[in-house]
Design a protein around this motif. Structure first.
Motif, PDB file in Angstrom:
ATOM      1  N   PRO A 102       4.638  15.747  -2.154  1.00 49.16           N
ATOM      2  CA  PRO A 102       4.528  14.483  -1.433  1.00 49.16           C
ATOM      3  C   PRO A 102       5.877  13.804  -1.287  1.00 49.16           C
ATOM      4  CG  PRO A 102       3.733  14.245  -3.671  1.00 49.16           C
ATOM      5  CD  PRO A 102       3.982  15.696  -3.462  1.00 49.16           C
ATOM      6  N   GLN A 103       6.016  13.032  -0.225  1.00 43.38           N
ATOM      7  CA  GLN A 103       7.254  12.316   0.027  1.00 43.38           C
ATOM      8  C   GLN A 103       7.222  10.986  -0.696  1.00 43.38           C
ATOM      9  OE1 GLN A 103       7.560  11.939   4.216  1.00 43.38           O
ATOM     10  NE2 GLN A 103       7.630  14.132   4.585  1.00 43.38           N
ATOM     11  N   PRO A 104       8.377  10.376  -0.969  1.00 42.78           N
ATOM     12  CA  PRO A 104       8.407   9.063  -1.602  1.00 42.78           C
ATOM     13  C   PRO A 104       7.859   8.016  -0.660  1.00 42.78           C
ATOM     14  CG  PRO A 104      10.610   9.718  -0.912  1.00 42.78           C
ATOM     15  CD  PRO A 104       9.716  10.909  -0.731  1.00 42.78           C
ATOM     16  N   PRO A 105       7.352   6.871  -1.197  1.00 42.24           N
ATOM     17  CA  PRO A 105       6.798   5.820  -0.352  1.00 42.24           C
ATOM     18  C   PRO A 105       7.838   5.300   0.622  1.00 42.24           C
ATOM     19  CG  PRO A 105       6.266   5.458  -2.663  1.00 42.24           C
ATOM     20  CD  PRO A 105       7.241   6.577  -2.616  1.00 42.24           C
ATOM     21  N   GLN A 106       7.387   4.967   1.833  1.00 43.66           N
ATOM     22  CA  GLN A 106       8.260   4.439   2.862  1.00 43.66           C
ATOM     23  C   GLN A 106       7.791   3.040   3.237  1.00 43.66           C
ATOM     24  OE1 GLN A 106      10.977   5.938   4.227  1.00 43.66           O
ATOM     25  NE2 GLN A 106      10.744   7.632   2.791  1.00 43.66           N
ATOM     26  N   GLU A 107       8.743   2.187   3.615  1.00 47.12           N
ATOM     27  CA  GLU A 107       8.388   0.853   4.059  1.00 47.12           C
ATOM     28  C   GLU A 107       7.787   0.918   5.456  1.00 47.12           C
ATOM     29  OE1 GLU A 107       8.262  -1.643   2.375  1.00 47.12           O
ATOM     30  OE2 GLU A 107       9.766  -1.695   0.807  1.00 47.12           O
ATOM     31  N   ALA A 108       7.147  -0.175   5.851  1.00 51.13           N
ATOM     32  CA  ALA A 108       6.408  -0.196   7.103  1.00 51.13           C
ATOM     33  C   ALA A 108       7.311  -0.040   8.314  1.00 51.13           C
ATOM     34  CB  ALA A 108       5.618  -1.507   7.215  1.00 51.13           C
ATOM     35  N   MET A 109       8.602  -0.335   8.184  1.00 48.71           N
ATOM     36  CA  MET A 109       9.483  -0.276   9.331  1.00 48.71           C
ATOM     37  C   MET A 109       9.883   1.156   9.675  1.00 48.71           C
ATOM     38  SD  MET A 109      13.081  -1.573   7.688  1.00 48.71           S
ATOM     39  CE  MET A 109      13.966  -1.275   9.193  1.00 48.71           C
ATOM     40  N   ASP A 110       9.611   2.108   8.772  1.00 47.55           N
ATOM     41  CA  ASP A 110      10.082   3.467   8.993  1.00 47.55           C
ATOM     42  C   ASP A 110       9.234   4.245   9.979  1.00 47.55           C
ATOM     43  OD1 ASP A 110      11.397   4.263   5.696  1.00 47.55           O
ATOM     44  OD2 ASP A 110      12.108   2.978   7.303  1.00 47.55           O
TER      45      ASP A 110
ATOM     46  N   LYS B 139      -4.275  11.391   9.269  1.00 42.62           N
ATOM     47  CA  LYS B 139      -5.106  12.556   9.538  1.00 42.62           C
ATOM     48  C   LYS B 139      -6.017  12.914   8.360  1.00 42.62           C
ATOM     49  CE  LYS B 139      -4.699  17.518  10.509  1.00 42.62           C
ATOM     50  NZ  LYS B 139      -3.765  18.656  10.588  1.00 42.62           N
ATOM     51  N   CYS B 140      -5.409  13.156   7.182  1.00 39.31           N
ATOM     52  CA  CYS B 140      -6.211  13.626   6.046  1.00 39.31           C
ATOM     53  C   CYS B 140      -6.534  12.531   5.043  1.00 39.31           C
ATOM     54  CB  CYS B 140      -5.487  14.768   5.339  1.00 39.31           C
ATOM     55  SG  CYS B 140      -4.002  14.251   4.443  1.00 39.31           S
ATOM     56  N   TRP B 141      -5.943  11.334   5.221  1.00 39.20           N
ATOM     57  CA  TRP B 141      -6.108  10.177   4.331  1.00 39.20           C
ATOM     58  C   TRP B 141      -5.409  10.373   2.995  1.00 39.20           C
ATOM     59  CZ3 TRP B 141     -11.956   8.504   4.898  1.00 39.20           C
ATOM     60  CH2 TRP B 141     -12.199   8.169   6.237  1.00 39.20           C
ATOM     61  N   GLY B 142      -4.613  11.407   2.861  1.00 36.04           N
ATOM     62  CA  GLY B 142      -3.880  11.623   1.627  1.00 36.04           C
ATOM     63  C   GLY B 142      -2.698  10.681   1.515  1.00 36.04           C
ATOM     64  N   HIS B 143      -2.182  10.529   0.308  1.00 36.89           N
ATOM     65  CA  HIS B 143      -1.039   9.667   0.046  1.00 36.89           C
ATOM     66  C   HIS B 143       0.233  10.488  -0.073  1.00 36.89           C
ATOM     67  CE1 HIS B 143      -3.564   6.131  -1.788  1.00 36.89           C
ATOM     68  NE2 HIS B 143      -3.749   6.303  -0.494  1.00 36.89           N
ATOM     69  N   GLY B 144       1.353   9.853   0.184  1.00 34.16           N
ATOM     70  CA  GLY B 144       2.643  10.483  -0.036  1.00 34.16           C
ATOM     71  C   GLY B 144       3.267  11.134   1.181  1.00 34.16           C
ATOM     72  N   HIS B 145       2.595  11.113   2.332  1.00 35.38           N
ATOM     73  CA  HIS B 145       3.171  11.704   3.537  1.00 35.38           C
ATOM     74  C   HIS B 145       2.527  11.040   4.743  1.00 35.38           C
ATOM     75  CE1 HIS B 145      -0.614  13.913   3.223  1.00 35.38           C
ATOM     76  NE2 HIS B 145      -0.478  14.220   4.499  1.00 35.38           N
ATOM     77  N   LEU B 146       3.048  11.355   5.927  1.00 36.37           N
ATOM     78  CA  LEU B 146       2.545  10.794   7.177  1.00 36.37           C
ATOM     79  C   LEU B 146       1.940  11.889   8.037  1.00 36.37           C
ATOM     80  CD1 LEU B 146       5.489   8.368   7.964  1.00 36.37           C
ATOM     81  CD2 LEU B 146       3.313   7.809   6.894  1.00 36.37           C
ATOM     82  N   ARG B 147       1.287  11.451   9.103  1.00 39.50           N
ATOM     83  CA  ARG B 147       0.571  12.376   9.973  1.00 39.50           C
ATOM     84  C   ARG B 147       1.479  13.431  10.590  1.00 39.50           C
ATOM     85  NH1 ARG B 147      -2.481   9.538  14.801  1.00 39.50           N
ATOM     86  NH2 ARG B 147      -0.384   8.680  14.987  1.00 39.50           N
ATOM     87  N   VAL B 148       2.724  13.044  10.927  1.00 30.83           N
ATOM     88  CA  VAL B 148       3.622  13.982  11.600  1.00 30.83           C
ATOM     89  C   VAL B 148       4.032  15.137  10.696  1.00 30.83           C
ATOM     90  CG1 VAL B 148       4.523  12.286  13.211  1.00 30.83           C
ATOM     91  CG2 VAL B 148       5.580  12.509  10.970  1.00 30.83           C
TER      92      VAL B 148
ATOM     93  N   ALA C  20      -5.008  15.353  -3.761  1.00 29.53           N
ATOM     94  CA  ALA C  20      -5.796  16.568  -3.579  1.00 29.53           C
ATOM     95  C   ALA C  20      -6.366  16.686  -2.175  1.00 29.53           C
ATOM     96  CB  ALA C  20      -6.942  16.601  -4.591  1.00 29.53           C
ATOM     97  N   THR C  21      -6.180  15.671  -1.323  1.00 28.96           N
ATOM     98  CA  THR C  21      -6.747  15.711   0.025  1.00 28.96           C
ATOM     99  C   THR C  21      -5.835  16.417   1.008  1.00 28.96           C
ATOM    100  OG1 THR C  21      -5.744  13.600   0.647  1.00 28.96           O
ATOM    101  CG2 THR C  21      -7.885  13.525  -0.426  1.00 28.96           C
TER     102      THR C  21
ATOM    103  N   ARG D 225       0.836  -1.193   0.000  1.00 22.75           N
ATOM    104  CA  ARG D 225       0.000   0.000   0.000  1.00 22.75           C
ATOM    105  C   ARG D 225       0.876   1.250   0.000  1.00 22.75           C
ATOM    106  NH1 ARG D 225      -2.588  -3.134   3.899  1.00 22.75           N
ATOM    107  NH2 ARG D 225      -1.597  -1.951   5.559  1.00 22.75           N
ATOM    108  N   PRO D 226       0.422   2.302  -0.630  1.00 24.76           N
ATOM    109  CA  PRO D 226       1.207   3.548  -0.605  1.00 24.76           C
ATOM    110  C   PRO D 226       1.191   4.166   0.786  1.00 24.76           C
ATOM    111  CG  PRO D 226      -0.934   3.913  -1.632  1.00 24.76           C
ATOM    112  CD  PRO D 226      -0.814   2.439  -1.416  1.00 24.76           C
ATOM    113  N   THR D 227       2.165   5.020   1.034  1.00 24.38           N
ATOM    114  CA  THR D 227       2.202   5.742   2.305  1.00 24.38           C
ATOM    115  C   THR D 227       0.954   6.606   2.429  1.00 24.38           C
ATOM    116  OG1 THR D 227       4.603   5.804   2.176  1.00 24.38           O
ATOM    117  CG2 THR D 227       3.552   7.328   3.699  1.00 24.38           C
ATOM    118  N   GLN D 228       0.230   6.447   3.544  1.00 21.79           N
ATOM    119  CA  GLN D 228      -1.035   7.165   3.712  1.00 21.79           C
ATOM    120  C   GLN D 228      -1.071   7.858   5.068  1.00 21.79           C
ATOM    121  OE1 GLN D 228      -4.542   4.789   3.117  1.00 21.79           O
ATOM    122  NE2 GLN D 228      -5.852   6.574   2.847  1.00 21.79           N
ATOM    123  N   CYS D 229      -1.590   9.051   5.067  1.00 22.00           N
ATOM    124  CA  CYS D 229      -1.672   9.859   6.281  1.00 22.00           C
ATOM    125  C   CYS D 229      -2.869   9.437   7.120  1.00 22.00           C
ATOM    126  CB  CYS D 229      -1.767  11.335   5.899  1.00 22.00           C
ATOM    127  SG  CYS D 229      -1.996  12.449   7.295  1.00 22.00           S
TER     128      CYS D 229
END
Length: 338
Positions: A305-313, A233-242, A298-299, A227-231
């Motif tokens: 947006p940041q590049p996808p990150q693996e789950a360990m990050d 808070k806003c449910w957008g892709h490409g970044h995290l909540r922080v 657009a959310t 799955r792509p990196t998903q926030c």
């Protein structure tokens, strides 16, 4: 006799001349046929390349070459530089049979210490225990592992989630406690399907043959795309909540119907994708499915947006927005794009 010999020579010359004329007449036709065949072969090759581009075979993800120890400061005024100095003074890597480590910062703001080489998981666990004893309550120290998602299709009524975890752990070579199993859901043919998550290496191994024996039947098992990196808070892709810059907060919103106050697992409302609804598109579906046409970029108000990150990050990676409610009820059976 002389006349007969001369006649025979003339006939042979005429036959040879006629044969040459026939060959010259047939040669353009043969060349044309050869050109047509080469063109047909070229068209077939181009069509195959185009088909492979439109329907690419998903690449199997490779397990990481290192094992990681994650440090996340929780105390007020926590300093990662001071913590590293304290760890270097208190831990001797040769005593743990660790030759070298790699240190990098995670997207969530924490610190990752990566241990390469043979028996990396065992050595990383020993390092984690040492780090915990030195930092204590100042930081949260974990052993993040990159996960892989699999789907089992065609299990019978008698199979439970515990049995699914045991079977995947046996086939993948991991512990049952490392396997997270979702809700078993019925299919139209009377059988059932279930989603599960386990370490990536175990997921690759368990799904390598495409089949897995469970109970009295053989179910189909397939590994799912990452799955792509998903926030959160806003449910957008490409970044995290922080690092979310959006003013929209959907952390308490149902992932199924878009209403607030309940998780998607217990939702009985009609499905409604609020992202498609906000963008003026057909919203009669659950968010992230194949019917979803929402632009997840657009959310968010993030400029880039940041590049996808693996789950360990990060602790957020690999999780879904529906898991953020206070009830912490997880509903992992439906995958984005499924």
């Amino acid at each position: 006799m002389e006349w007969t010999a001369v006649t025979s020579k003339k006939q042979k010359k005429q036959q040879k001349k006629k044969a040459n004329q026939q060959q010259q007449h047939q040669r353009p036709q043969q060349q044309q046929q050869q050109q047509q065949q080469r063109k047909a072969n070229s068209d077939n090759a181009i069509s195959k390349k185009t088909e492979n581009r439109t329907n690419p075979v998903p690449k199997r993800r490779r397990p990481p070459r290192t094992a990681a120890v994650a440090i996340k400061g929780v105390a007020e005024g926590f300093s990662y530089s001071a913590a590293l100095k304290k760890l270097r003074d208190g831990i001797k890597l040769p005593e743990l049979e660790i030759e070298k480590t790699t240190i990098r910062h995670a997207v969530s703001g924490g610190l990752l210490i990566e241990v390469p080489g043979k028996d990396k998981a065992t050595k990383a666990e020993l390092l984690r225990e040492k780090v915990c004893s030195i930092l204590g309550d100042e930081a949260k120290v974990t052993r993040p592992v990159i996960k892989g998602d699999v789907r089992l299709i065609g299990i019978d009524d008698s199979v439970g989630t515990d049995e699914v975890a045991d079977v995947i752990a046996t086939a993948g070579g991991c512990k049952p406690s490392e396997v997270k199993v979702g809700v078993i859901r019925p299919m139209t043919n009377g059988l059932f399907t279930v989603w599960a998550q386990c370490p990536l290496g175990a997921a690759n191994k368990a799904s390598s043959s495409g089949k897995i024996k469970i109970g009295w039947t053989v179910a189909r098992i397939e590994i799912l795309k990452a799955r792509p990196t998903q926030c959160f808070k806003c449910w957008g892709h490409g970044h995290l909540r922080v690092k979310c810059t959006s003013t929209v907060d959907r952390s308490r919103t149902c992932y199924r119907c878009g209403a607030e106050g309940h998780p998607a697992l217990t939702c009985t409302n009609p499905v409604r994708c609020i992202l498609c609804a906000e963008q003026g598109k057909d919203s009669n579906h659950r968010i992230g499915t194949r019917m979803c046409k929402a632009d997840f970029r657009a959310t968010t108000g993030a400029a880039r947006p940041q590049p996808p990150q693996e789950a360990m990050d990060t602790e957020d990676a690999g999780r879904r927005p529906e898991e953020t409610l206070e009830t912490n009820v997880q509903s992992p059976a439906v995958q984005p794009g499924a």
